[in-house]
Structures are given as C-alpha cells and as structure tokens.
Write a protein that holds these residues in place. Structure first.
Motif, mmCIF file in Angstrom:
data_model
loop_
_atom_site.group_PDB
_atom_site.id
_atom_site.type_symbol
_atom_site.label_atom_id
_atom_site.label_comp_id
_atom_site.label_asym_id
_atom_site.label_seq_id
_atom_site.Cartn_x
_atom_site.Cartn_y
_atom_site.Cartn_z
ATOM 1 N N HIS A 150 0.858 -1.183 -0.140
ATOM 2 C CA HIS A 150 0.318 0.239 0.013
ATOM 3 C C HIS A 150 0.492 1.044 0.054
ATOM 4 O O HIS A 150 1.670 1.497 0.425
ATOM 5 C CB HIS A 150 -0.622 0.171 1.188
ATOM 6 C CG HIS A 150 -1.442 -1.078 1.020
ATOM 7 N ND1 HIS A 150 -1.790 -2.278 1.345
ATOM 8 C CD2 HIS A 150 -3.518 -0.760 0.643
ATOM 9 C CE1 HIS A 150 -3.081 -3.365 0.807
ATOM 10 N NE2 HIS A 150 -3.876 -1.922 0.748
ATOM 11 N N LEU A 151 0.193 2.566 -0.875
ATOM 12 C CA LEU A 151 1.379 3.921 -0.818
ATOM 13 C C LEU A 151 0.241 4.851 -1.000
ATOM 14 O O LEU A 151 -1.310 4.699 -0.844
ATOM 15 C CB LEU A 151 1.442 4.133 -1.956
ATOM 16 C CG LEU A 151 2.528 3.260 -2.834
ATOM 17 C CD1 LEU A 151 2.547 2.732 -4.714
ATOM 18 C CD2 LEU A 151 3.837 3.041 -2.690
ATOM 19 N N GLU A 152 0.538 6.119 0.657
ATOM 20 C CA GLU A 152 -0.067 6.781 0.676
ATOM 21 C C GLU A 152 0.032 7.796 -0.665
ATOM 22 O O GLU A 152 0.777 8.434 -0.834
ATOM 23 C CB GLU A 152 0.793 7.436 1.995
ATOM 24 C CG GLU A 152 0.394 6.259 3.098
ATOM 25 C CD GLU A 152 -1.108 6.247 4.361
ATOM 26 O OE1 GLU A 152 -1.189 6.971 4.103
ATOM 27 O OE2 GLU A 152 -0.942 5.489 4.740
ATOM 28 N N LYS A 190 -1.317 11.110 -1.561
ATOM 29 C CA LYS A 190 -1.191 12.988 -1.042
ATOM 30 C C LYS A 190 -1.893 13.639 -2.108
ATOM 31 O O LYS A 190 -0.599 13.621 -3.121
ATOM 32 C CB LYS A 190 -0.867 13.654 -0.422
ATOM 33 C CG LYS A 190 -1.133 14.831 -0.584
ATOM 34 C CD LYS A 190 0.446 15.589 1.330
ATOM 35 C CE LYS A 190 1.217 16.436 0.254
ATOM 36 N NZ LYS A 190 1.682 17.187 0.842
ATOM 37 N N ARG A 247 -6.451 12.682 1.495
ATOM 38 C CA ARG A 247 -5.135 11.676 1.361
ATOM 39 C C ARG A 247 -6.196 10.201 1.559
ATOM 40 O O ARG A 247 -7.177 10.449 2.058
ATOM 41 C CB ARG A 247 -4.367 11.807 2.697
ATOM 42 C CG ARG A 247 -4.033 12.755 2.770
ATOM 43 C CD ARG A 247 -2.998 13.673 4.354
ATOM 44 N NE ARG A 247 -2.394 14.506 4.419
ATOM 45 C CZ ARG A 247 -1.189 14.817 4.232
ATOM 46 N NH1 ARG A 247 -0.587 13.534 3.851
ATOM 47 N NH2 ARG A 247 -0.728 15.926 5.024
ATOM 48 N N GLY A 248 -5.188 9.531 0.655
ATOM 49 C CA GLY A 248 -6.469 7.813 0.642
ATOM 50 C C GLY A 248 -4.697 6.985 0.520
ATOM 51 O O GLY A 248 -3.417 7.298 -0.293
ATOM 52 N N GLU A 249 -5.389 5.456 0.909
ATOM 53 C CA GLU A 249 -4.198 4.808 0.742
ATOM 54 C C GLU A 249 -4.529 4.357 -0.650
ATOM 55 O O GLU A 249 -6.107 3.515 -0.615
ATOM 56 C CB GLU A 249 -4.020 3.623 2.039
ATOM 57 C CG GLU A 249 -2.822 2.533 2.488
ATOM 58 C CD GLU A 249 -3.012 2.508 4.117
ATOM 59 O OE1 GLU A 249 -3.457 0.985 3.747
ATOM 60 O OE2 GLU A 249 -2.663 2.562 4.580
ATOM 61 N N TYR A 250 -3.352 2.785 -1.372
ATOM 62 C CA TYR A 250 -4.164 2.573 -2.287
ATOM 63 C C TYR A 250 -3.132 1.703 -2.495
ATOM 64 O O TYR A 250 -2.022 1.413 -2.422
ATOM 65 C CB TYR A 250 -3.938 3.682 -3.417
ATOM 66 C CG TYR A 250 -4.859 4.790 -3.634
ATOM 67 C CD1 TYR A 250 -6.237 4.154 -4.188
ATOM 68 C CD2 TYR A 250 -4.863 5.894 -3.112
ATOM 69 C CE1 TYR A 250 -7.260 5.298 -4.270
ATOM 70 C CE2 TYR A 250 -5.972 6.405 -2.896
ATOM 71 C CZ TYR A 250 -6.740 5.911 -4.075
ATOM 72 O OH TYR A 250 -7.539 7.251 -3.437
ATOM 73 N N HIS A 302 7.169 4.970 -0.842
ATOM 74 C CA HIS A 302 6.478 4.274 -0.036
ATOM 75 C C HIS A 302 4.978 5.744 0.179
ATOM 76 O O HIS A 302 4.521 5.250 0.699
ATOM 77 C CB HIS A 302 6.183 4.519 1.440
ATOM 78 C CG HIS A 302 7.148 2.880 1.480
ATOM 79 N ND1 HIS A 302 7.506 1.990 1.463
ATOM 80 C CD2 HIS A 302 8.926 3.298 2.046
ATOM 81 C CE1 HIS A 302 8.237 1.149 1.480
ATOM 82 N NE2 HIS A 302 9.709 1.917 1.811
ATOM 83 N N ALA A 303 5.569 6.792 -1.402
ATOM 84 C CA ALA A 303 4.098 7.341 -0.602
ATOM 85 C C ALA A 303 3.733 7.892 -1.789
ATOM 86 O O ALA A 303 5.254 8.563 -2.765
ATOM 87 C CB ALA A 303 4.783 8.937 0.062
ATOM 88 N N HIS A 334 2.825 12.034 -4.271
ATOM 89 C CA HIS A 334 2.608 13.494 -3.948
ATOM 90 C C HIS A 334 1.901 13.408 -4.999
ATOM 91 O O HIS A 334 2.537 13.745 -6.139
ATOM 92 C CB HIS A 334 3.042 14.385 -3.375
ATOM 93 C CG HIS A 334 2.518 15.759 -3.358
ATOM 94 N ND1 HIS A 334 3.567 16.527 -3.298
ATOM 95 C CD2 HIS A 334 1.405 16.248 -3.094
ATOM 96 C CE1 HIS A 334 2.391 18.339 -3.451
ATOM 97 N NE2 HIS A 334 1.220 17.833 -3.271
#
Length: 90
Positions: free
Chosen positions: A7-9, A11, A22-25, A75-76, A78
């Motif tokens: 899962h990736l954060e 934004k 913000r969501g987790e995918y 891991h994130a 934007h």
C-alpha cells in the motif's frame, strides 16, 4: 506467510482546497481511480467545460498508469490536481 499487497500513501493537492486529499492505495490501483476519488473528496463535479488531471514532478500522469508505476520504490506519492478549460464547450 502470504504476501500482503503493498500500500502507498497518496496525497493530492488542489489549489482551491483548504486541505489535501489523502488515501491509501495498492500499487495496482490506477491513477484514474485516484483522480475520481480526489475529485469526489474535493466536491468537484464534471460540468463538461473543464478537464481535470493529475501531475507528478511537473508532468501529466496518464489515467491508465498505476500508482505503483508512478511511485516506483517510494512509499508515498504526492500528486497535484490541475484543471484545463475545454475550448468550445457549452
């Protein structure tokens, strides 16, 4: 032990919004899914006169790309929501 989906954060910022979305995918989620979710979170409804798209590192991200393809090893992620007026739309 089975592999858990990565899962990736994510934004998404939008110039007219007070707060980012913000969501987790999972890495396999498409950018189109993120775009739809962020438009809903920002309360934006398609009106036929504006095109909405996401940008990453200054480039437009195709809606058929996945979150994982764009994020790479990060891991994130934007993204920035942008608009474009459709010429000739009524």
């Amino acid at each position: 032990m089975p592999n858990k989906p990565h899962h990736l954060e994510v934004k998404v910022t939008f110039a007219t919004a007070d707060e980012p979305y913000r969501g987790e995918y999972t890495g396999s989620a498409t950018i189109g899914t993120v775009l739809g979710d962020s438009l809903a979170a920002f309360g934006v409804a398609a009106d036929g006169t504006t095109r909405y798209y996401l940008k990453h590192d200054g480039d437009e991200v195709p809606v058929d790309k996945t979150v994982g393809e764009i994020a790479g090893n990060a891991h994130a992620l934007h993204l920035k929501l942008r608009t474009e007026t459709i010429q000739g739309a009524s």
